[in-house]
Design a protein around this motif. Structure first.
Motif, PDB file in Angstrom:
ATOM      1  N   VAL A 143      -4.086   4.365  -6.978  1.00 49.30           N
ATOM      2  CA  VAL A 143      -2.837   3.738  -6.537  1.00 49.30           C
ATOM      3  C   VAL A 143      -2.220   4.593  -5.436  1.00 49.30           C
ATOM      4  N   ASP A 144      -1.777   3.978  -4.359  1.00 57.47           N
ATOM      5  CA  ASP A 144      -1.137   4.729  -3.279  1.00 57.47           C
ATOM      6  C   ASP A 144       0.238   5.236  -3.695  1.00 57.47           C
TER       7      ASP A 144
ATOM      8  N   LEU B  17      -7.033   6.616 -16.645  1.00 58.04           N
ATOM      9  CA  LEU B  17      -6.354   7.597 -15.824  1.00 58.04           C
ATOM     10  C   LEU B  17      -5.983   6.936 -14.496  1.00 58.04           C
ATOM     11  N   VAL B  18      -4.703   6.936 -14.156  1.00 58.98           N
ATOM     12  CA  VAL B  18      -4.244   6.421 -12.874  1.00 58.98           C
ATOM     13  C   VAL B  18      -4.100   7.605 -11.926  1.00 58.98           C
ATOM     14  N   VAL B  19      -4.823   7.563 -10.807  1.00 65.89           N
ATOM     15  CA  VAL B  19      -4.813   8.659  -9.844  1.00 65.89           C
ATOM     16  C   VAL B  19      -4.046   8.230  -8.600  1.00 65.89           C
ATOM     17  N   VAL B  20      -3.071   9.054  -8.205  1.00 63.73           N
ATOM     18  CA  VAL B  20      -2.216   8.749  -7.059  1.00 63.73           C
ATOM     19  C   VAL B  20      -2.368   9.870  -6.029  1.00 63.73           C
ATOM     20  N   PRO B  21      -3.191   9.673  -4.988  1.00 61.82           N
ATOM     21  CA  PRO B  21      -3.263  10.676  -3.929  1.00 61.82           C
ATOM     22  C   PRO B  21      -1.979  10.645  -3.118  1.00 61.82           C
TER      23      PRO B  21
ATOM     24  N   PHE C 233      -6.611   0.250  -3.421  1.00 59.45           N
ATOM     25  CA  PHE C 233      -6.159  -0.107  -4.775  1.00 59.45           C
ATOM     26  C   PHE C 233      -7.386  -0.574  -5.549  1.00 59.45           C
ATOM     27  N   LYS C 234      -7.927   0.286  -6.420  1.00 61.51           N
ATOM     28  CA  LYS C 234      -9.191  -0.004  -7.076  1.00 61.51           C
ATOM     29  C   LYS C 234      -9.204   0.511  -8.503  1.00 61.51           C
ATOM     30  N   ALA C 235     -10.063  -0.098  -9.318  1.00 63.25           N
ATOM     31  CA  ALA C 235     -10.308   0.384 -10.678  1.00 63.25           C
ATOM     32  C   ALA C 235     -11.798   0.662 -10.827  1.00 63.25           C
ATOM     33  N   ALA C 236     -12.118   1.816 -11.367  1.00 59.28           N
ATOM     34  CA  ALA C 236     -13.499   2.228 -11.566  1.00 59.28           C
ATOM     35  C   ALA C 236     -13.784   2.361 -13.053  1.00 59.28           C
ATOM     36  N   GLY C 237     -14.885   1.745 -13.502  1.00 59.97           N
ATOM     37  CA  GLY C 237     -15.297   1.840 -14.895  1.00 59.97           C
ATOM     38  C   GLY C 237     -16.153   3.070 -15.148  1.00 59.97           C
ATOM     39  N   PRO C 238     -16.681   3.210 -16.364  1.00 50.58           N
ATOM     40  CA  PRO C 238     -17.398   4.433 -16.746  1.00 50.58           C
ATOM     41  C   PRO C 238     -18.545   4.824 -15.817  1.00 50.58           C
ATOM     42  N   ARG C 239     -19.369   3.855 -15.410  1.00 48.64           N
ATOM     43  CA  ARG C 239     -20.499   4.201 -14.537  1.00 48.64           C
ATOM     44  C   ARG C 239     -20.016   4.630 -13.160  1.00 48.64           C
ATOM     45  N   ALA C 240     -18.961   4.000 -12.652  1.00 44.32           N
ATOM     46  CA  ALA C 240     -18.417   4.392 -11.356  1.00 44.32           C
ATOM     47  C   ALA C 240     -17.736   5.755 -11.437  1.00 44.32           C
TER      48      ALA C 240
END
Length: 255
Positions: free
Chosen positions: A103-104, A22-26, A170-177
């Protein structure tokens, strides 16, 4: 639909195709650039879903994002990037996504770097896209650089690894995060950068970084002029201090 201070958060959604990324864009008042960002994300990551969190915009940000094919979460008023990302992580957890990429909405983050960030999750729980890791010519000088260097040095010691760009969004978070941040992501000022990294490190998550290249802002004005940027980084130092005195979050305590 969530509840923030007694006010309801409306969610305008479409059924996602893929449950893994899922890419989240605030986004706040980014009607001129958000559609291009969504289209770039969908071009680079055709199997992923893209959520735009419309953070109380007063323009057509939500409509432009929806027309470009994004899922849109509409917040009734501006909560800041931290609050918007908290909504994104909770949406991800509720819909069983394993990876969340932030992502911004202004177009400065290049979606072409998303696969590299996700690849980094093979060896870490959280991957930061660093503007100072040898790619591109992005640079800062003066007091802002000094503050950023101090923050990077301090957080590198906390995380037990070298981090050169701890204010990167700009970051990617895995399942635990994703699990941790769905329960503990800070909504306060600068919560999405400095404080989130502290929470992750103190919860025992492994953090690493990948080099990314910044693009020119597609539209609008930068929110940080030189003087205001220095103030921003000074506040970041205070946010770091506050983050360190918060109770330590644990994965076992999240739900």
């Amino acid at each position: 639909m969530g509840d923030h201070g007694g006010r309801k958060v409306s969610l305008t959604v479409m059924r996602p195709v893929d449950r893994s990324v899922l890419v989240v864009v605030p986004a706040l008042n980014e009607q001129e650039s958000v559609a291009d960002v969504v289209e770039d994300v969908r071009r680079v990551m055709p199997g992923a879903a893209c959520v735009v969190v419309d953070d109380g915009s007063e323009d057509a940000t939500g409509d432009r994002a929806r027309q470009a094919g994004a899922i849109v979460l509409t917040l009734p008023y501006n909560l800041g990037v931290g609050g918007a990302m908290r909504a994104g992580f909770r949406y991800a957890r509720a819909h069983d996504y394993e990876v969340v990429v932030q992502v911004d909405a202004d177009g400065q983050h290049d979606p072409s770097d998303i696969p590299s960030l996700i690849e980094g999750l093979a060896e870490a729980d959280l991957v930061v896209g660093s503007r100072f890791a040898g790619v591109g010519d992005y640079a800062v000088v003066g007091p802002r650089r000094w503050a950023m260097s101090f923050l990077a040095w301090t957080l590198s010691r906390i995380a037990g690894t070298t981090l050169t760009d701890v204010t990167s969004g700009f970051k990617a978070a895995g399942p635990r995060a994703v699990k941790l941040f769905a329960a503990e992501f800070p909504a306060e000022y600068l919560g999405d950068t400095v404080e989130a990294l502290v929470i992750a490190a103190r919860a025992g998550l492994k953090i690493t970084q990948r080099p990314v290249e910044m693009r020119t802002r597609q539209a609008g004005r930068p929110s940080q002029r030189p003087f205001r940027a220095a103030i921003h980084l000074g506040r970041a130092c205070m946010a770091l201090a506050l983050a360190m005195i918060r109770p330590r979050a644990t994965l076992g305590g999240t739900s």
